[in-house]
Enzyme design. Sequence first.
Site, short mmCIF file in Angstrom:
data_model
loop_
_atom_site.label_atom_id
_atom_site.label_comp_id
_atom_site.label_asym_id
_atom_site.label_seq_id
_atom_site.Cartn_x
_atom_site.Cartn_y
_atom_site.Cartn_z
N LEU A 85 -20.51 -11.61 -50.69
CA LEU A 85 -20.99 -12.04 -49.37
C LEU A 85 -19.76 -12.00 -48.49
CD1 LEU A 85 -23.14 -15.20 -50.27
CD2 LEU A 85 -23.98 -13.08 -49.25
N ASP A 86 -19.88 -11.44 -47.28
CA ASP A 86 -18.68 -11.37 -46.45
C ASP A 86 -18.26 -12.76 -45.97
OD1 ASP A 86 -19.96 -11.93 -43.94
OD2 ASP A 86 -20.59 -9.84 -43.79
N LYS A 87 -17.10 -12.83 -45.37
CA LYS A 87 -16.49 -14.10 -45.00
C LYS A 87 -17.40 -14.96 -44.13
CE LYS A 87 -12.92 -14.13 -42.01
NZ LYS A 87 -13.16 -15.06 -40.91
N ASP A 88 -18.15 -14.32 -43.22
CA ASP A 88 -19.00 -15.06 -42.29
C ASP A 88 -20.39 -15.37 -42.85
OD1 ASP A 88 -16.89 -14.83 -40.55
OD2 ASP A 88 -17.70 -13.06 -39.55
N SER A 89 -20.70 -14.90 -44.05
CA SER A 89 -22.00 -15.15 -44.65
C SER A 89 -21.89 -16.29 -45.66
CB SER A 89 -22.52 -13.89 -45.34
OG SER A 89 -22.66 -12.85 -44.39
#
Length: 194
Positions: free
Chosen positions: A50-54
């Site tokens: 999951l990317d940093k903002d997710s």
Amino acid sequence: MQQEFHKHFKIYKPYGYLSQFITNQKSAGKFKLLGELYDFPEETMSIGRLDKDSEGLLLLTTNGKLSTKITAGNSEKEYYVQVDGKITEEAISQIKTGVEISIYGKAYQTKECKAEILKERPVFPERAKKIRDERHGPTSWISVTLTEGKFRQVKKMTAAVGFPTLRLVRVRIGRETLENMEAGEVIPRTTFDL
């Protein structure tokens, strides 16, 4: 012959964390890593990312073969997505049938998937970074379920139909669900229900 015992974990990845345990020396200290959440065994890896903002459900394991099997397989991944604006049925229909997005500069047509407007606003833990409120215009919550997982795919899909993502929370991988976990919570597991 000694049997290997692998460790498995189900976690709620909080906003702002990278889905990894080590970082290169140049960026050391700039990012929060999963290892800060729990005392994981040394060989632990995330299954997918999951990317940093997710935020949301992330499965971790010490079993590389299991990780490959899950990421290469057709496990459904369901996301609850808060988008900017009052999303239309037409936009949902476009997401379902597939939209063209860009992956590393190349055009990519997403596969058919499941998508629907959520009638009720889901309840998640407060996010570390506030999301703009309704004074800045309406928002909608949708569910998107994929069997693929390209780089920032869901965010690119909602943007492609004119409704940029404000918050993205993965709630399910296969039959494993986020349930009522708190952000940063880690649950050791003996196996995964996929």
